[in-house]
Scaffold this active site. Structure first.
Site, PDB file in Angstrom:
ATOM      1  N   GLY A  13       0.837  -1.194   0.000  1.00  0.00           N
ATOM      2  CA  GLY A  13       0.000   0.000   0.000  1.00  0.00           C
ATOM      3  C   GLY A  13       0.869   1.239   0.000  1.00  0.00           C
ATOM      4  O   GLY A  13       2.076   1.166   0.291  1.00  0.00           O
ATOM      5  N   GLN A  48       2.874  10.069   1.965  1.00  0.00           N
ATOM      6  CA  GLN A  48       4.194   9.432   1.995  1.00  0.00           C
ATOM      7  C   GLN A  48       5.070   9.886   0.832  1.00  0.00           C
ATOM      8  O   GLN A  48       6.297   9.775   0.895  1.00  0.00           O
ATOM      9  CB  GLN A  48       4.061   7.901   1.932  1.00  0.00           C
ATOM     10  CG  GLN A  48       3.485   7.295   3.190  1.00  0.00           C
ATOM     11  CD  GLN A  48       3.416   5.788   3.083  1.00  0.00           C
ATOM     12  OE1 GLN A  48       2.503   5.242   2.472  1.00  0.00           O
ATOM     13  NE2 GLN A  48       4.389   5.099   3.651  1.00  0.00           N
ATOM     14  N   CYS A  91       6.187  -0.305   7.399  1.00  0.00           N
ATOM     15  CA  CYS A  91       5.789   0.893   6.660  1.00  0.00           C
ATOM     16  C   CYS A  91       6.961   1.337   5.797  1.00  0.00           C
ATOM     17  O   CYS A  91       8.105   1.325   6.254  1.00  0.00           O
ATOM     18  CB  CYS A  91       5.414   2.005   7.641  1.00  0.00           C
ATOM     19  SG  CYS A  91       4.856   3.517   6.818  1.00  0.00           S
ATOM     20  N   LEU A  92       6.654   1.719   4.565  1.00  0.00           N
ATOM     21  CA  LEU A  92       7.710   2.159   3.651  1.00  0.00           C
ATOM     22  C   LEU A  92       8.397   3.423   4.164  1.00  0.00           C
ATOM     23  O   LEU A  92       9.530   3.706   3.777  1.00  0.00           O
ATOM     24  CB  LEU A  92       7.133   2.395   2.248  1.00  0.00           C
ATOM     25  CG  LEU A  92       6.577   1.134   1.560  1.00  0.00           C
ATOM     26  CD1 LEU A  92       5.891   1.513   0.260  1.00  0.00           C
ATOM     27  CD2 LEU A  92       7.687   0.113   1.311  1.00  0.00           C
ATOM     28  N   HIS A 129      -4.200   1.078   7.887  1.00  0.00           N
ATOM     29  CA  HIS A 129      -2.858   1.668   7.941  1.00  0.00           C
ATOM     30  C   HIS A 129      -2.748   2.855   6.973  1.00  0.00           C
ATOM     31  O   HIS A 129      -2.220   3.911   7.329  1.00  0.00           O
ATOM     32  CB  HIS A 129      -1.839   0.559   7.601  1.00  0.00           C
ATOM     33  CG  HIS A 129      -0.416   0.987   7.476  1.00  0.00           C
ATOM     34  ND1 HIS A 129       0.592   0.508   8.304  1.00  0.00           N
ATOM     35  CD2 HIS A 129       0.204   1.815   6.598  1.00  0.00           C
ATOM     36  CE1 HIS A 129       1.748   1.050   7.945  1.00  0.00           C
ATOM     37  NE2 HIS A 129       1.550   1.840   6.902  1.00  0.00           N
ATOM     38  N   GLU A 130      -3.293   2.686   5.757  1.00  0.00           N
ATOM     39  CA  GLU A 130      -3.205   3.761   4.751  1.00  0.00           C
ATOM     40  C   GLU A 130      -4.106   4.945   5.125  1.00  0.00           C
ATOM     41  O   GLU A 130      -3.706   6.105   4.971  1.00  0.00           O
ATOM     42  CB  GLU A 130      -3.589   3.251   3.354  1.00  0.00           C
ATOM     43  CG  GLU A 130      -2.779   2.088   2.819  1.00  0.00           C
ATOM     44  CD  GLU A 130      -1.285   2.254   2.954  1.00  0.00           C
ATOM     45  OE1 GLU A 130      -0.792   3.393   3.026  1.00  0.00           O
ATOM     46  OE2 GLU A 130      -0.601   1.218   3.020  1.00  0.00           O
ATOM     47  N   HIS A 181      -2.516   7.124   7.554  1.00  0.00           N
ATOM     48  CA  HIS A 181      -1.543   8.066   6.973  1.00  0.00           C
ATOM     49  C   HIS A 181      -2.228   9.376   6.578  1.00  0.00           C
ATOM     50  O   HIS A 181      -1.641  10.451   6.684  1.00  0.00           O
ATOM     51  CB  HIS A 181      -0.877   7.467   5.731  1.00  0.00           C
ATOM     52  CG  HIS A 181       0.316   6.599   6.002  1.00  0.00           C
ATOM     53  ND1 HIS A 181       1.437   7.049   6.666  1.00  0.00           N
ATOM     54  CD2 HIS A 181       0.582   5.310   5.677  1.00  0.00           C
ATOM     55  CE1 HIS A 181       2.337   6.072   6.731  1.00  0.00           C
ATOM     56  NE2 HIS A 181       1.840   4.999   6.134  1.00  0.00           N
TER      57      HIS A 181
HETATM   58  O1  GNR Z   1       4.170  -2.533   2.448  1.00  0.00           O
HETATM   59  C1  GNR Z   1       3.579  -2.441   3.524  1.00  0.00           C
HETATM   60  N1  GNR Z   1       3.386  -3.564   4.258  1.00  0.00           N
HETATM   61  C2  GNR Z   1       2.567  -3.615   5.374  1.00  0.00           C
HETATM   62  C3  GNR Z   1       2.669  -4.730   6.188  1.00  0.00           C
HETATM   63  C4  GNR Z   1       1.876  -4.840   7.299  1.00  0.00           C
HETATM   64  C5  GNR Z   1       0.988  -3.833   7.614  1.00  0.00           C
HETATM   65  C6  GNR Z   1       0.896  -2.707   6.823  1.00  0.00           C
HETATM   66  C7  GNR Z   1       1.685  -2.599   5.700  1.00  0.00           C
HETATM   67  S1  GNR Z   1       1.546  -1.209   4.689  1.00  0.00           S
HETATM   68  C8  GNR Z   1       3.143  -1.130   4.025  1.00  0.00           C
HETATM   69  C9  GNR Z   1       3.226  -0.042   2.961  1.00  0.00           C
HETATM   70  C10 GNR Z   1       3.052   1.305   3.608  1.00  0.00           C
HETATM   71  O2  GNR Z   1       3.850   1.845   4.316  1.00  0.00           O
HETATM   72  N2  GNR Z   1       1.912   1.899   3.412  1.00  0.00           N
HETATM   73  O3  GNR Z   1       1.649   3.075   4.002  1.00  0.00           O
HETATM   74 NI    NI Z   2       2.831   3.096   5.782  1.00  0.00          NI
END
Ligand code: GNR
Ligand code: NI
Length: 185
Positions: free
Chosen positions: A46, A51, A92-93, A134-135, A138
């Site tokens: 995601g 980001q 998270c990236l 999670h997204e 953000h």
């Molecule tokens: O790539 C991602 N993997 C992930 C793994 C477990 C829970 C959430 C994520 S989201 C993350 C990509 C990201 O940072 N999205 O904002």
């Molecule tokens: Ni993230």
């Protein structure tokens, strides 16, 4: 197509809330394509617009095994969350190599607009439910480490800031411009 630069925690731009998308034009389509490319290349499941330094309510998600099901959600809103909760190890990236357990509702229902502005609904469980929450976090300026204890969060912050300093040092010694403008050697 272009790859976008992903901001790293604790960049303050990650902590600000995003604004709704009001214009569904070609620039939006291009941004969404670039976000998809950036997410696949990272690789991630995601990516949220803040980001990549765009403070708009836009997310892309692909939790499919074959990585061939890009979902684009513009102005996403959570409609309902299940009572049941699940613990998932999140990453998270914007926080490379940091993984911590987070508890969230196991199922989620979301409404969002597509790139043309048409509303649709989406229901998810498992990784998709985690990823959608999670997204959407953000877009509020919330990062998963905000759910951890202040002590854990501070340890992570310090580690990432130290890494960033090291990265900048390497970049400056490798840069062909290091002699210009009194750059550090
Ligand atoms: O790539 C991602 N993997 C992930 C793994 C477990 C829970 C959430 C994520 S989201 C993350 C990509 C990201 O940072 N999205 O904002
Ligand atoms: Ni993230």
């Amino acid at each position: 197509m272009a790859q976008l630069t992903i901001l790293r925690y604790p960049d303050p731009r990650l902590m600000k809330p995003s604004e709704p998308v009001e214009v569904f034009d070609d620039a939006l389509k291009k941004l969404v394509e670039d976000m998809g490319e950036t997410m696949y290349k990272a690789p991630g499941v995601g990516l949220a617009a803040p980001q990549v330094n765009v403070r708009r309510r836009i997310i892309v998600v692909d939790t499919s095994e074959k990585r061939d099901n890009l979902m684009v959600l513009i102005n996403p809103e959570i409609i309902s969350l299940s009572e049941e909760r699940k613990i998932y190890e999140e990453g998270c990236l914007s926080l490379p190599h940091i993984y911590e357990k987070v508890e969230r509702p196991a199922q989620v229902k979301v409404k969002a607009q597509d790139v043309h502005g048409n509303w649709f609904e989406l229901e998810g469980d498992g990784l998709l439910a985690v990823c959608l929450q999670h997204e959407i976090d953000h877009l509020k300026g919330t990062v998963f480490v905000d759910y951890l204890s202040p002590m854990k969060r501070n340890r992570i912050k310090t580690k990432l800031l130290k890494e960033e300093r090291e990265l900048k040092k390497v970049a400056s010694t490798k840069s062909p411009d290091r002699n210009k403008k009194g750059g550090k050697r």
